[in-house]
Design a protein around this motif. Sequence first.
Motif, mmCIF file in Angstrom:
data_model
loop_
_atom_site.group_PDB
_atom_site.id
_atom_site.type_symbol
_atom_site.label_atom_id
_atom_site.label_comp_id
_atom_site.label_asym_id
_atom_site.label_seq_id
_atom_site.Cartn_x
_atom_site.Cartn_y
_atom_site.Cartn_z
ATOM 1 N N VAL A 53 0.845 -1.209 0.000
ATOM 2 C CA VAL A 53 0.000 0.000 0.000
ATOM 3 C C VAL A 53 0.873 1.250 0.000
ATOM 4 N N GLY A 54 1.952 1.234 0.794
ATOM 5 C CA GLY A 54 2.858 2.379 0.819
ATOM 6 C C GLY A 54 3.535 2.608 -0.519
ATOM 7 N N ALA A 55 3.937 1.521 -1.184
ATOM 8 C CA ALA A 55 4.599 1.653 -2.486
ATOM 9 C C ALA A 55 3.656 2.237 -3.525
ATOM 10 N N VAL A 56 2.427 1.748 -3.550
ATOM 11 C CA VAL A 56 1.452 2.265 -4.537
ATOM 12 C C VAL A 56 1.139 3.731 -4.252
ATOM 13 N N THR A 57 0.888 4.048 -2.993
ATOM 14 C CA THR A 57 0.563 5.435 -2.631
ATOM 15 C C THR A 57 1.751 6.356 -2.908
ATOM 16 N N GLY A 58 2.958 5.910 -2.525
ATOM 17 C CA GLY A 58 4.152 6.718 -2.784
ATOM 18 C C GLY A 58 4.405 6.905 -4.271
ATOM 19 N N GLY A 59 4.180 5.865 -5.056
ATOM 20 C CA GLY A 59 4.357 5.986 -6.501
ATOM 21 C C GLY A 59 3.382 6.981 -7.126
ATOM 22 N N LEU A 60 2.129 6.915 -6.698
ATOM 23 C CA LEU A 60 1.131 7.876 -7.211
ATOM 24 C C LEU A 60 1.469 9.300 -6.794
ATOM 25 N N LEU A 65 3.700 14.743 -8.087
ATOM 26 C CA LEU A 65 4.546 15.872 -7.693
ATOM 27 C C LEU A 65 5.709 16.129 -8.638
ATOM 28 N N SER A 66 6.075 15.158 -9.491
ATOM 29 C CA SER A 66 7.216 15.347 -10.390
ATOM 30 C C SER A 66 6.799 16.180 -11.603
ATOM 31 N N HIS A 67 7.821 16.797 -12.241
ATOM 32 C CA HIS A 67 7.559 17.716 -13.366
ATOM 33 C C HIS A 67 8.107 17.154 -14.667
ATOM 34 N N GLY A 68 7.414 17.386 -15.728
ATOM 35 C CA GLY A 68 7.886 17.112 -17.081
ATOM 36 C C GLY A 68 8.370 15.694 -17.317
ATOM 37 N N GLY A 69 9.623 15.566 -17.822
ATOM 38 C CA GLY A 69 10.169 14.280 -18.209
ATOM 39 C C GLY A 69 10.631 13.441 -17.026
ATOM 40 N N GLY A 70 10.606 14.009 -15.827
ATOM 41 C CA GLY A 70 11.083 13.276 -14.659
ATOM 42 C C GLY A 70 9.991 12.513 -13.931
ATOM 43 N N LYS A 71 8.871 12.287 -14.601
ATOM 44 C CA LYS A 71 7.756 11.597 -13.943
ATOM 45 C C LYS A 71 8.102 10.150 -13.591
ATOM 46 N N THR A 72 8.863 9.492 -14.446
ATOM 47 C CA THR A 72 9.229 8.095 -14.166
ATOM 48 C C THR A 72 10.124 8.020 -12.933
ATOM 49 N N GLY A 73 11.107 8.897 -12.871
ATOM 50 C CA GLY A 73 12.008 8.924 -11.706
ATOM 51 C C GLY A 73 11.258 9.278 -10.435
ATOM 52 N N ILE A 77 11.080 6.811 -7.183
ATOM 53 C CA ILE A 77 11.543 7.281 -5.873
ATOM 54 C C ILE A 77 10.385 7.310 -4.885
ATOM 55 N N GLY A 78 9.224 7.801 -5.326
ATOM 56 C CA GLY A 78 8.044 7.843 -4.455
ATOM 57 C C GLY A 78 7.607 6.453 -4.024
ATOM 58 N N ALA A 79 7.678 5.489 -4.945
ATOM 59 C CA ALA A 79 7.301 4.108 -4.610
ATOM 60 C C ALA A 79 8.268 3.516 -3.593
ATOM 61 N N GLY A 80 9.555 3.786 -3.742
ATOM 62 C CA GLY A 80 10.547 3.265 -2.786
ATOM 63 C C GLY A 80 10.372 3.858 -1.403
ATOM 64 N N VAL A 81 10.220 5.180 -1.338
ATOM 65 C CA VAL A 81 10.023 5.841 -0.044
ATOM 66 C C VAL A 81 8.692 5.397 0.577
ATOM 67 N N GLY A 82 7.655 5.286 -0.232
ATOM 68 C CA GLY A 82 6.351 4.852 0.276
ATOM 69 C C GLY A 82 6.377 3.422 0.789
ATOM 70 N N ALA A 83 7.127 2.548 0.121
ATOM 71 C CA ALA A 83 7.226 1.152 0.562
ATOM 72 C C ALA A 83 7.898 1.062 1.924
#
Length: 104
Positions: A53-60, A65-73, A77-83
């Motif tokens: 749940v943390g990984a999915v929420t962090g990924g979303l 919150l990311s801008h432009g071409g950095g959405k994948t990164g 990062i959000g998924a890792g921190v959320g997990a």
Amino acid sequence: MRNKLLTAATLVCSALAVATTSLPTAAQAQHRHKVQVCRDVSSRGSRNTGTVVGAVTGGLLGNALSHGGGKTGGTIIGAGVGAVAGHQIAKHNDTHRVCHWEYR
């Protein structure tokens, strides 16, 4: 006849010896008291659920919150921190105490 009488007497004496040793004496009964015994119990299933749940929420959240071409990164990062955050929160919330009474 005599062997049967001796056998019966031996069995009766053995039964009395076992009965008197297994019964607590008055002094032993006074020293027994009721004690509450507790232990912490946790299940690993909640930790795994918290991680997912943390990984999915962090990924979303990272994607939003990311801008432009950095959405994948941002998503990764959000998924890792959320997990990690979800796992830690679930680990601390999952433990509960189970108690019962024993006579000692």
